[in-house]
Design a protein around this motif. Sequence first.
Motif, PDB file in Angstrom:
ATOM      1  N   ALA A  57       0.842  -1.210   0.000  1.00 28.92           N
ATOM      2  CA  ALA A  57       0.000   0.000   0.000  1.00 28.92           C
ATOM      3  C   ALA A  57       0.872   1.253   0.000  1.00 28.92           C
ATOM      4  N   GLU A  58       1.954   1.231   0.768  1.00 24.34           N
ATOM      5  CA  GLU A  58       2.857   2.382   0.811  1.00 24.34           C
ATOM      6  C   GLU A  58       3.585   2.576  -0.518  1.00 24.34           C
ATOM      7  N   ALA A  59       4.089   1.488  -1.079  1.00 21.86           N
ATOM      8  CA  ALA A  59       4.875   1.576  -2.310  1.00 21.86           C
ATOM      9  C   ALA A  59       4.058   2.067  -3.492  1.00 21.86           C
ATOM     10  N   PHE A  60       2.768   1.749  -3.484  1.00 22.80           N
ATOM     11  CA  PHE A  60       1.926   2.141  -4.608  1.00 22.80           C
ATOM     12  C   PHE A  60       1.049   3.342  -4.293  1.00 22.80           C
ATOM     13  N   GLY A  61       1.455   4.104  -3.269  1.00 21.85           N
ATOM     14  CA  GLY A  61       0.857   5.401  -2.997  1.00 21.85           C
ATOM     15  C   GLY A  61      -0.494   5.404  -2.322  1.00 21.85           C
ATOM     16  N   GLU A  62      -0.930   4.264  -1.798  1.00 18.26           N
ATOM     17  CA  GLU A  62      -2.227   4.228  -1.130  1.00 18.26           C
ATOM     18  C   GLU A  62      -2.159   4.796   0.289  1.00 18.26           C
ATOM     19  N   THR A  63      -0.996   4.691   0.931  1.00 14.97           N
ATOM     20  CA  THR A  63      -0.799   5.235   2.274  1.00 14.97           C
ATOM     21  C   THR A  63       0.623   5.778   2.387  1.00 14.97           C
ATOM     22  N   ALA A  64       0.840   6.617   3.368  1.00 17.02           N
ATOM     23  CA  ALA A  64       2.180   7.153   3.625  1.00 17.02           C
ATOM     24  C   ALA A  64       3.019   6.065   4.299  1.00 17.02           C
ATOM     25  N   PRO A  65       4.327   6.027   4.016  1.00 20.92           N
ATOM     26  CA  PRO A  65       5.185   5.022   4.644  1.00 20.92           C
ATOM     27  C   PRO A  65       5.209   5.169   6.165  1.00 20.92           C
ATOM     28  N   SER A  66       5.121   4.049   6.844  1.00 24.92           N
ATOM     29  CA  SER A  66       5.219   4.006   8.293  1.00 24.92           C
ATOM     30  C   SER A  66       6.688   3.864   8.689  1.00 24.92           C
TER      31      SER A  66
END
Length: 166
Positions: free
Chosen positions: A154-163
Amino acid sequence: MNDIDQERAFRQTGWPGVRARLFHLFFLIRRPMTLGVRGLVYDRADQTVFLIRHTYVPGWQLPGGGVEQGETMEEALRRELAEEGNIAITAAPVLKSMHFNRQASRRDHVGLYLIEHFAQSAPKSPDHEIAEAGFFRLDSLPQATTPATLRRLAEAFGETAPSPYW
């Protein structure tokens, strides 16, 4: 099922859990700060990602492992992808994020790399470490994909900000 329950479903118990803790204790003694790499091998044309299922931990996850003494993160990434997937990186991987892996130990960090240029010499056959491996469409990942893997995707494909946490 909430996030805590999902994480618990992938926690090791019994002998595998003890073995995992002993493994991390060994590395804590051998190298107090641990560093790992994971590779998000992505085939843009097919919209698939490469995932593995280990013999010693539950769930499908991104391939990777520890950075050995005297080894760069990219060298470790190349070694792990070759070992776990018969995958050779053919262009520079992109470091997407760094994460504190507090579930492994209080001193473990993991670098996540995106690999879009690669070659696979042959499908990965099961061995003592890898039970299964393969490419999966992003819209039909295996049901037992680990929560951390789902977060990284999800982070890598822009759905959420990296944790900052794995």
